[in-house]
Design a protein around this motif. Structure first.
Motif, mmCIF file in Angstrom:
data_model
loop_
_atom_site.group_PDB
_atom_site.id
_atom_site.type_symbol
_atom_site.label_atom_id
_atom_site.label_comp_id
_atom_site.label_asym_id
_atom_site.label_seq_id
_atom_site.Cartn_x
_atom_site.Cartn_y
_atom_site.Cartn_z
ATOM 1 N N GLY A 74 15.250 6.590 -3.584
ATOM 2 C CA GLY A 74 15.747 6.613 -2.214
ATOM 3 C C GLY A 74 14.768 7.292 -1.273
ATOM 4 O O GLY A 74 14.473 6.798 -0.179
ATOM 5 N N ASP A 75 14.246 8.420 -1.724
ATOM 6 C CA ASP A 75 13.257 9.104 -0.898
ATOM 7 C C ASP A 75 12.014 8.246 -0.712
ATOM 8 O O ASP A 75 11.421 8.195 0.366
ATOM 9 N N GLY A 76 11.617 7.604 -1.804
ATOM 10 C CA GLY A 76 10.438 6.755 -1.738
ATOM 11 C C GLY A 76 10.626 5.618 -0.751
ATOM 12 O O GLY A 76 9.753 5.340 0.076
ATOM 13 N N VAL A 77 11.778 4.977 -0.816
ATOM 14 C CA VAL A 77 12.053 3.867 0.102
ATOM 15 C C VAL A 77 11.993 4.348 1.539
ATOM 16 O O VAL A 77 11.441 3.677 2.420
ATOM 17 N N ARG A 78 12.550 5.544 1.761
ATOM 18 C CA ARG A 78 12.508 6.063 3.115
ATOM 19 C C ARG A 78 11.079 6.319 3.558
ATOM 20 O O ARG A 78 10.692 6.017 4.678
ATOM 21 N N ASP A 79 10.286 6.904 2.667
ATOM 22 C CA ASP A 79 8.886 7.150 3.008
ATOM 23 C C ASP A 79 8.184 5.850 3.363
ATOM 24 O O ASP A 79 7.396 5.785 4.307
ATOM 25 N N ILE A 80 8.480 4.811 2.612
ATOM 26 C CA ILE A 80 7.770 3.553 2.814
ATOM 27 C C ILE A 80 8.188 2.881 4.108
ATOM 28 O O ILE A 80 7.362 2.398 4.874
ATOM 29 N N LEU A 81 9.501 2.838 4.326
ATOM 30 C CA LEU A 81 9.965 2.032 5.442
ATOM 31 C C LEU A 81 9.983 2.773 6.769
ATOM 32 O O LEU A 81 10.170 2.174 7.818
ATOM 33 N N ASP A 82 9.815 4.076 6.719
ATOM 34 C CA ASP A 82 9.945 4.842 7.955
ATOM 35 C C ASP A 82 8.711 4.661 8.839
ATOM 36 O O ASP A 82 7.624 5.058 8.446
ATOM 37 N N PRO A 83 8.907 4.064 10.012
ATOM 38 C CA PRO A 83 7.739 3.816 10.862
ATOM 39 C C PRO A 83 7.065 5.093 11.337
ATOM 40 O O PRO A 83 5.874 5.101 11.621
ATOM 41 N N LYS A 84 7.821 6.190 11.360
ATOM 42 C CA LYS A 84 7.235 7.434 11.837
ATOM 43 C C LYS A 84 6.304 8.053 10.803
ATOM 44 O O LYS A 84 5.545 8.955 11.094
ATOM 45 N N ASN A 85 6.376 7.553 9.619
ATOM 46 C CA ASN A 85 5.581 8.133 8.539
ATOM 47 C C ASN A 85 4.185 7.543 8.575
ATOM 48 O O ASN A 85 3.982 6.376 8.267
ATOM 49 N N LYS A 86 3.254 8.348 8.954
ATOM 50 C CA LYS A 86 1.928 7.763 9.120
ATOM 51 C C LYS A 86 1.140 7.711 7.830
ATOM 52 O O LYS A 86 -0.012 7.319 7.817
ATOM 53 N N ASP A 87 1.769 8.093 6.740
ATOM 54 C CA ASP A 87 1.044 8.100 5.465
ATOM 55 C C ASP A 87 0.644 6.704 5.033
ATOM 56 O O ASP A 87 1.120 6.184 4.039
ATOM 57 N N ARG A 90 0.831 -1.198 0.000
ATOM 58 C CA ARG A 90 0.000 0.000 0.000
ATOM 59 C C ARG A 90 0.864 1.246 0.000
ATOM 60 O O ARG A 90 0.654 2.190 -0.745
ATOM 61 N N ARG A 91 1.881 1.206 0.848
ATOM 62 C CA ARG A 91 2.750 2.369 0.919
ATOM 63 C C ARG A 91 3.509 2.594 -0.369
ATOM 64 O O ARG A 91 3.718 3.728 -0.801
ATOM 65 N N MET A 92 3.934 1.475 -0.978
ATOM 66 C CA MET A 92 4.681 1.607 -2.220
ATOM 67 C C MET A 92 3.838 2.294 -3.270
ATOM 68 O O MET A 92 4.298 3.127 -4.028
ATOM 69 N N GLY A 93 2.566 1.903 -3.306
ATOM 70 C CA GLY A 93 1.701 2.510 -4.306
ATOM 71 C C GLY A 93 1.461 3.974 -4.027
ATOM 72 O O GLY A 93 1.348 4.799 -4.929
ATOM 73 N N LYS A 94 1.420 4.336 -2.733
ATOM 74 C CA LYS A 94 1.042 5.686 -2.389
ATOM 75 C C LYS A 94 2.169 6.684 -2.596
ATOM 76 O O LYS A 94 1.940 7.860 -2.831
ATOM 77 N N SER A 95 3.397 6.205 -2.515
ATOM 78 C CA SER A 95 4.497 7.161 -2.567
ATOM 79 C C SER A 95 4.814 7.534 -4.010
ATOM 80 O O SER A 95 5.313 6.731 -4.784
ATOM 81 N N LYS A 96 4.550 8.799 -4.340
ATOM 82 C CA LYS A 96 4.791 9.240 -5.723
ATOM 83 C C LYS A 96 6.260 9.092 -6.088
ATOM 84 O O LYS A 96 6.601 8.680 -7.186
ATOM 85 N N PHE A 97 7.106 9.443 -5.114
ATOM 86 C CA PHE A 97 8.531 9.391 -5.394
ATOM 87 C C PHE A 97 8.966 7.995 -5.746
ATOM 88 O O PHE A 97 9.717 7.768 -6.688
#
Lengths: 505, 309, 284
Positions: free
Chosen positions: C271-284, C8-15
């Protein structure tokens, strides 16, 4: 805590100020050699001062006149020093500080009559050559140089051997070269390494005649990037530049106010061939295959746009040049090359071809083209362009198959190159040819230029037929450019430039 | 206060260790490299005896450890040695180049702060907005452009096509513009990202919501709390970058012909000028370490709550 | 993180999406290149020098993006150069990652003197400017691909060490670790089977962010002549080669420059996308 933010900002400001002061202090710490950095880029009459700025590719690194000079140093010497003998760089000599000279019949004693005049140079010639026995001062204006063996190249060597003030030299030794006192038309002021060198006109110069320069200050700036030098020429920051890449010639010719001065030069590029046992180029067939595989003319036309193929170890204007043989050797013949290579003992081993950048314009391109041509003939080549230190150490150790370099013949004399690489084997090629060595040794001790020329031609013919120690590649043109406002600029085919009588409108 | 002094002592000691370490590494590296500076100074046909004589003059014949000790002793007396190649004191050469490098560094940092602070702060506050998107694109672009490419583009555009700015050299303010932009914009990209994420993270914290509930205005929140916290890691990065820049931005100096410390270093390495390289590295490391200490001090001053470990 | 959440996160992250698409395209093109390239990337043909891009005028067998100063087809060199740069980038990230992770884990886990020594070495290295270190090493060891990887390893390991060390220090005294110790597991076993998996997330984030940086470093080194040796094409050396002709034949610089930019951009997006996806603090 707005206070803290303010505190923070004031810390930042203090740090920035501190950094600024540090660097400002730095510039004061460097001694007076930093004069004029700010105004150097302006070339117009700053405060009424007439300044000429010229640029070549290398910085001087040692001012010791007996040190290994970089090419620009020859031109710089002409500004600050007087030589015993002057030359028109076509092989003719004129009086300098010596008014006349003669040589004894056996060639061992040279007598020089010195100019009486306003300078106080008791004769002190800083000779380090092993062939000089002694210098005798017969009377205050006559010096006799006693040689162990006849030196065929004597007059030529004297044209770039400056006269130094004897007493100062004795007192200061090497430190003399921090102030570089000379009797020339210009005085050395300062050297900011890597940035600029400043000279001012010597109004007391003894030989201005009616050609006294109207320029107050000359500035030299070394810029190693060719295209940068050219673009600065176009913006007017420089008045004179040398070593122009051939394709910039058109660009510069079209620039307003710029004169492009191109002439066939006396710089020759060559490869040393490692010929010790078991190496590929120990075999004469391989050596000749190499030289026939290279299409020099195509490289000259397409990549360089200037210069000419080297079919002989020296070019026109240099002693030993043979018009009749020019074009006989080193011809591009790919079929012959393949045949010779097949006949040789070469079995596809990797040929290690090394070079440093800058010996020929567009080094990378030219050498890659050569590599391609060699590959077509059947050689398996590894090309490596490296930095100077590694190159020099590998070359003296002989750890290469091909080593690329260049040399310029100054004033029509081939001797620097011949002595270094043929009478000595500085590239450690280990290719011995006693006939060539004997002819060269004899020529070196022949003072009569016509005789010398004959002997050299014989030696050179043998060199071409043997294909080694060197494979001569391309003769480079000497291309300079200068502002229309300048006159009195003397450019020579051996890349030396005489700006001592320059005039600027 | 006592804590602070102890902290400074520790930092100072580790700084000294680091600087010593750098000199050892520099010494070792140069001696490993093939190529003999004595041989490089002499003409092609120098004999082995001549080379050996020059080596003795340069002190290169002694055992390596002894050479190192001699060097360090000299340094502690304030003598940075003499450059083999230029035949002048290393100190003179290095400090002669520092103004050019310092100027470029200062200009680059100035450009980057000017560009990144507004962008980073605003996009941290208004995450998801158009401005934010724009900054992120800018930041990513900035990080993706090699200095070479950016520099050459500037040269192509401003120098060749428009012909309005000089593309090389050092002398007037106009010479500074393109190199400073080439160095400053990628740095700005980095700082923008840091500020943005820093601001955003702080603003997500619970205590911010609580503060807002107490009625404290937005502006005060942004500056007093968020910015302060976001600034700290930003300053660390800027500090580190300044350290690197002061050592000479080699690529930019090559592209623009800027006579700074970087090009001096490259020349020194090419000529195996041991004393010069060692001293350059010593000076750069000292500056770098000094700046880091300065950054640490700023941290402590700004936020006394921070642990001094 | 559960697989469904990951997707889900992978799909959501535009980057991530944009970066991944471009990166995959680039990788595919580079590695299938032997199938469609027509010209020889390293054989010079001086009669074809500096031909402007023909685009599709002559189709695939023409000089689509022009030729360089040696008459070599730029498109071919671009594609081959990408492959080389990507391979170097992969090694240039993996090797320092391994070294740095090992050192960081040891430093973080054992602490004390070992930690001090490793951190000091880190500090010393960070005080030496990157480029200076790189140039010196290349000058010492010569110009070759293995040496280039050595340089990238030397320059890159410190970031990984710090990140891993931080992570490990955070968990080394966690309950489950202590439990393992009590049960008699050796340090080595604990490190490998229990600590490393926890470190994986920040490690992957760091690695994905470093790819772009490594590609740029290699390009910069090649520009200085200290990267990929002749005659192999590399984006950095292509820019360097074309630099002289920037006024007369700008495509020799612009084409590799734009390509380089796109590739690095793609990986930075990734790289930014991976961080967005894997970062537990990211509630997106």
């Amino acid at each position: 805590m707005k206070k803290t933010t303010r505190q923070l900002l004031s810390w930042l400001a203090a740090a920035a100020l501190g950094a600024g002061m540090l660097t400002g202090c730095g510039s004061k710490a460097a001694d007076s050699t930093n004069a004029g950095t700010g105004s150097a880029s302006s070339n117009t009459k700053a405060g009424g001062e007439n300044v000429v700025t010229f640029s070549m590719s290398e910085d001087v690194y040692t001012w010791d006149t007996m040190g290994q000079p970089v090419v620009p140093f020859y031109s710089i010497q002409l500004l600050i020093y007087d030589m015993l003998v002057r030359t028109d760089h076509q092989g003719n000599y004129e009086p300098g500080l010596a008014t006349e000279w003669s040589v004894s019949a056996d060639g061992l004693d040279w007598t020089f009559q010195l100019r009486e005049g306003a300078f106080d140079n008791t004769l002190n010639m800083n000779f380090l050559w092993s062939d000089i026995e002694s210098v005798e001062v017969a009377d205050p204006y006559t010096a006799i140089v006693h040689c162990k063996k006849p030196i065929g190249d004597m007059l030529n060597q004297l044209t770039y051997m400056p006269m130094l003030p004897a007493q100062a030299l004795a007192e200061q030794g090497d430190d003399l070269f921090k102030s570089n006192p000379g009797t020339g038309p210009w005085k050395f002021v300062s050297w900011d390494p890597g940035n600029e060198i400043i000279f001012v006109r010597n109004d007391d110069y003894w030989d201005w005649g009616d050609q006294k320069s109207n320029v107050d200050k000359i500035v030299y700036k070394p810029i190693s990037e060719d295209t940068t030098r050219v673009s600065s020429m176009r913006t007017g920051e420089f008045d004179f530049i040398s070593n122009i890449p051939p394709d910039q010639v058109e660009v510069l010719s079209g620039s307003a106010g710029v004169v492009v001065d191109s002439q066939p030069g006396t710089t020759i590029t060559w490869m040393a061939l490692q010929s010790s046992d078991n190496k590929t180029f120990a075999d004469k067939n391989a050596r000749l295959a190499l030289t026939h595989s290279i299409d020099r003319q195509l490289i000259v036309e397409s990549i360089l746009g200037s210069g000419s193929p080297s079919y002989w170890p020296v070019m026109k204007g240099v002693t030993g040049y043979d018009e009749a043989s020019d074009g006989k050797y080193n011809q591009y013949d790919p079929e012959l090359a393949k045949q010779l290579l097949a006949d040789s003992s070469y079995n596809g081993e990797e040929i290690y071809f090394m070079a440093i950048d800058g010996k020929v314009p567009r080094t990378k391109e030219v050498l890659q083209a050569v590599m391609s041509m060699m590959t077509e003939a059947g050689f398996n080549v590894k090309l490596e362009i490296m930095e100077g230190a590694t190159f020099v150490s590998k070359r003296s150790a002989g750890e290469y198959d091909l080593a690329f370099s260049n040399v310029f013949y100054n004033n029509g004399s081939p001797w620097r190159h011949m002595i270094t690489h043929w009478l000595s084997d500085s590239c450690n090629t280990q290719l011995e040819n006693p006939q060539i060595t004997a002819l060269l040794t004899q020529a070196k001790e022949t003072i009569d230029l016509t005789e010398q020329d004959k002997l050299l031609k014989e030696a050179f013919t043998l060199m071409m037929e043997d294909g080694g120690r060197m494979c001569y590649f391309i003769n480079l043109d000497t291309i300079n450019a200068y502002s229309e406002k300048l006159s009195g600029v003397k450019t020579y085919n051996d890349t030396i430039v005489d700006l001592s009588r320059v005039m600027k409108n | 206060m006592q804590n602070f002094m102890r902290f400074m002592m520790k930092r100072f000691v580790s700084a000294v260790i680091v600087i010593f370490g750098v000199t050892i590494v520099a010494f070792a590296l140069m001696r490993l490299a093939p190529g003999n500076p004595a041989a490089l100074m002499l003409p092609d046909n120098a004999t082995a005896e001549q080379i050996a004589a020059v080596e003795v003059k340069m002190g290169l014949d002694k055992p390596v450890v002894q050479q190192y000790i001699i060097y360090i002793t000299d340094v502690l007396h304030g003598d940075l040695g003499t450059s083999i190649f230029f035949n002048r004191s290393c100190a003179e050469l290095i400090f002669g180049r520092l103004p050019a490098t310092g100027l470029l560094t200062f200009a680059a940092v100035f450009v980057s702060i000017l560009v990144s602070f507004p962008m980073g702060i605003i996009s941290g506050i208004k995450k998801g907005s158009a401005i934010d998107f724009g900054s992120m694109v800018f930041a990513l672009l900035g990080m993706s452009m090699s200095q070479v490419w950016l520099g050459l583009l500037f040269i192509l555009f401003f120098g060749v096509y428009l012909g309005v700015l000089p593309t090389q050299g050092y002398g007037s303010f106009r010479n500074l513009i393109l190199p400073a932009l080439t160095l400053g914009l990628p740095l700005a990209a980095l700082v923008t990202r840091m500020l943005r994420s820093g601001m955003f993270e702080v603003l997500q914290e619970d205590y911010i919501t609580a503060t807002k509930a107490r009625g404290i205005g937005n502006f005060e929140i942004y500056t007093k709390y968020a910015l302060k916290n976001a600034l700290l890691p930003t300053i660390t990065i800027i500090g580190m970058q300044i350290g690197q820049l002061l050592a000479g931005a080699i690529i930019v100096e090559q592209v623009f012909g800027w006579p700074g410390l970087g090009s001096l270093t490259v020349k020194a390495i090419h000529m195996r000028d041991f004393p010069l390289i060692q001293s350059i590295l010593l000076v750069s490391a000292t500056l770098f370490v000094a700046i880091n200490i300065l950054v640490d001090i700023i941290y402590v001053v700004v936020d006394p709550r921070m642990s001094l470990n | 993180m559960k697989k469904s959440e990951l997707l889900r996160r992978m799909g959501k992250s535009k980057f991530f999406v944009i970066g991944a698409i471009i990166a995959v395209l680039v990788i595919l093109t580079a590695f299938t290149s032997p199938l469609f390239v027509v010209h020889d990337p390293i054989q010079s043909n001086l009669r074809n020098r500096l031909i402007p891009p023909e685009l599709f005028a002559n189709g695939m067998s023409g000089f689509m993006l022009g030729t360089d100063a040696l008459g070599q087809d730029i498109f071919t060199r671009l594609v081959i150069g990408c492959r080389i740069s990507l391979l170097i980038a992969a090694a240039g990230v993996l090797i320092p990652a391994c070294i740095g992770t090992a050192l960081g884990a040891i430093a973080g886990y054992f602490g004390g003197a070992i930690d001090n020594v490793i951190m000091r070495i880190c500090d010393i290295q960070l005080s030496i400017p990157t480029m200076v270190l790189a140039i010196t090493v290349m000058a010492i060891f010569g110009n070759s691909v293995p040496n280039l990887l050595l340089v990238l390893a030397i320059v890159g390991w410190t970031s990984y060490t710090r990140v891993v060390r931080g992570s490990v220090m955070g968990i080394r005294n966690a309950e489950f670790i202590q439990a393992s110790r009590v049960l008699g597991a050796s340090n080595a076993r604990i490190l490998i089977t229990q600590i490393l998996p926890c470190v994986l997330t920040p490690l992957i984030i760091l690695m994905s962010q470093q790819i772009g940086f490594v590609i740029l470093t290699e390009a910069n080194l090649s520009f200085l002549g200290m990267g990929v040796p002749l005659p192999q094409p590399s984006l950095g050396s292509m820019i360097a080669d074309g630099r002289e002709y920037i006024a007369t034949a700008p495509w020799t610089v612009v084409v590799p420059g734009v390509a380089l930019m796109i590739i690095v951009l793609a990986f930075n997006f990734l790289g930014d996308g991976v961080r967005d996806i894997l970062d537990p603090k990211n509630k997106d």
